[in-house]
Scaffold this active site. Structure first.
Site, PDB file in Angstrom:
ATOM      1  N   ASN A  44     -12.681  -3.330   2.706  1.00  0.00           N
ATOM      2  CA  ASN A  44     -13.619  -2.214   2.826  1.00  0.00           C
ATOM      3  C   ASN A  44     -14.572  -2.229   1.637  1.00  0.00           C
ATOM      4  OD1 ASN A  44     -12.452  -1.159   5.211  1.00  0.00           O
ATOM      5  ND2 ASN A  44     -10.842  -0.170   3.999  1.00  0.00           N
ATOM      6  N   HIS A  86      -6.843  -5.913   2.261  1.00  0.00           N
ATOM      7  CA  HIS A  86      -5.707  -5.343   2.992  1.00  0.00           C
ATOM      8  C   HIS A  86      -5.131  -6.427   3.905  1.00  0.00           C
ATOM      9  CE1 HIS A  86      -6.686  -0.919   2.413  1.00  0.00           C
ATOM     10  NE2 HIS A  86      -7.867  -1.441   2.167  1.00  0.00           N
ATOM     11  N   ASP A 130       0.855  -1.183   0.000  1.00  0.00           N
ATOM     12  CA  ASP A 130       0.000   0.000   0.000  1.00  0.00           C
ATOM     13  C   ASP A 130       0.898   1.244   0.000  1.00  0.00           C
ATOM     14  OD1 ASP A 130      -3.192   0.569   1.092  1.00  0.00           O
ATOM     15  OD2 ASP A 130      -1.750   2.225   1.128  1.00  0.00           O
ATOM     16  N   ILE A 131       0.514   2.252  -0.781  1.00  0.00           N
ATOM     17  CA  ILE A 131       1.332   3.458  -0.912  1.00  0.00           C
ATOM     18  C   ILE A 131       1.330   4.288   0.376  1.00  0.00           C
ATOM     19  CG2 ILE A 131      -0.396   5.103  -1.797  1.00  0.00           C
ATOM     20  CD1 ILE A 131       1.618   5.687  -4.090  1.00  0.00           C
ATOM     21  N   VAL A 191     -10.749   3.021  -3.461  1.00  0.00           N
ATOM     22  CA  VAL A 191     -10.402   2.536  -4.799  1.00  0.00           C
ATOM     23  C   VAL A 191     -11.435   1.475  -5.180  1.00  0.00           C
ATOM     24  CG1 VAL A 191      -8.688   1.389  -6.235  1.00  0.00           C
ATOM     25  CG2 VAL A 191      -7.940   2.972  -4.442  1.00  0.00           C
ATOM     26  N   HIS A 196     -10.109  -5.177  -3.236  1.00  0.00           N
ATOM     27  CA  HIS A 196      -8.782  -5.399  -2.667  1.00  0.00           C
ATOM     28  C   HIS A 196      -8.892  -5.830  -1.222  1.00  0.00           C
ATOM     29  CE1 HIS A 196      -9.910  -1.167  -2.301  1.00  0.00           C
ATOM     30  NE2 HIS A 196      -9.256  -1.145  -1.140  1.00  0.00           N
TER      31      HIS A 196
HETATM   32  P1  5GP Z   1      -9.521   1.403   0.555  1.00  0.00           P
HETATM   33  O1  5GP Z   1      -9.536   2.668   1.359  1.00  0.00           O
HETATM   34  O2  5GP Z   1     -10.242   1.552  -0.776  1.00  0.00           O
HETATM   35  O3  5GP Z   1      -9.971   0.165   1.311  1.00  0.00           O
HETATM   36  O4  5GP Z   1      -8.006   1.126   0.232  1.00  0.00           O
HETATM   37  C1  5GP Z   1      -7.350   1.654  -0.868  1.00  0.00           C
HETATM   38  C2  5GP Z   1      -5.888   1.642  -0.533  1.00  0.00           C
HETATM   39  O5  5GP Z   1      -5.169   1.823  -1.724  1.00  0.00           O
HETATM   40  C3  5GP Z   1      -5.464   2.766   0.432  1.00  0.00           C
HETATM   41  O6  5GP Z   1      -4.924   2.190   1.606  1.00  0.00           O
HETATM   42  C4  5GP Z   1      -4.446   3.557  -0.380  1.00  0.00           C
HETATM   43  O7  5GP Z   1      -3.359   3.995   0.399  1.00  0.00           O
HETATM   44  C5  5GP Z   1      -4.024   2.573  -1.454  1.00  0.00           C
HETATM   45  N1  5GP Z   1      -3.644   3.183  -2.718  1.00  0.00           N
HETATM   46  C6  5GP Z   1      -4.346   4.156  -3.396  1.00  0.00           C
HETATM   47  N2  5GP Z   1      -3.708   4.460  -4.539  1.00  0.00           N
HETATM   48  C7  5GP Z   1      -2.591   3.657  -4.589  1.00  0.00           C
HETATM   49  C8  5GP Z   1      -1.544   3.516  -5.533  1.00  0.00           C
HETATM   50  O8  5GP Z   1      -1.490   4.181  -6.583  1.00  0.00           O
HETATM   51  N3  5GP Z   1      -0.578   2.618  -5.258  1.00  0.00           N
HETATM   52  C9  5GP Z   1      -0.599   1.850  -4.123  1.00  0.00           C
HETATM   53  N4  5GP Z   1       0.411   0.978  -3.934  1.00  0.00           N
HETATM   54  N5  5GP Z   1      -1.579   1.967  -3.205  1.00  0.00           N
HETATM   55  C10 5GP Z   1      -2.560   2.851  -3.440  1.00  0.00           C
END
Ligand code: 5GP
Ligand code: ZN
Length: 114
Positions: A87, A102, A30-31, A96, A100
């Site tokens: 999520n 985590h 995760d970034i 996103v 996915h």
């Molecule tokens: P969500 O909040 O949708 O459950 O998780 C999305 C995750 O994707 C977040 O933790 C966010 O930091 C990660 N993320 C968003 N854009 C990117 C990206 O371009 N590269 C990577 N490696 N992670 C990303």
């Protein structure tokens, strides 16, 4: 139309710290990690969220879960454990729209859902 960021990572058009990739899934850091280890596991095909799943996705979903132990062990999370989170939608904080999982570990976590 803007391309889905996780589709771009799965296809290699967008760089990421990939820890595992095969025909079905890609796992990458995760970034913005929320713990010492924070890896995302995604299907290579675009599935928007858990809400888009149907019984014909059971193989891919089962596979996503089945590779967690190997990745967790690679990251040294087998001793103290880890958390797996999916999520779904705005109330859960999904940012996103590509399914996915985590994989989070390396620190003590409370059960809090703020
Ligand atoms: P969500 O909040 O949708 O459950 O998780 C999305 C995750 O994707 C977040 O933790 C966010 O930091 C990660 N993320 C968003 N854009 C990117 C990206 O371009 N590269 C990577 N490696 N992670 C990303
Ligand atoms: Zn996608």
């Amino acid at each position: 139309m803007e391309e889905c960021i996780f589709c771009s990572i799965a296809s290699g058009r967008q760089p990421a710290r990939i820890v595992h990739q095969d025909d079905l899934v890609t796992a990458f850091w995760d970034i913005r990690p929320v713990a010492p280890t924070h890896i995302l596991i995604i299907p290579n095909i675009h599935i928007a969220s858990m809400l888009s799943l149907s019984p014909n996705h059971q193989d891919i979903l089962g596979y996503m879960l089945s590779i967690v132990p190997a990745i967790a062990c690679d990251q040294g999370l087998d001793k103290n454990g880890f958390r797996v989170v999916i999520n779904t939608g705005p109330d859960a904080g999904q940012t996103v729209d590509h399914l996915h999982l985590h994989l989070i570990g390396g620190r003590r976590m409370s059960f809090g859902f703020e």
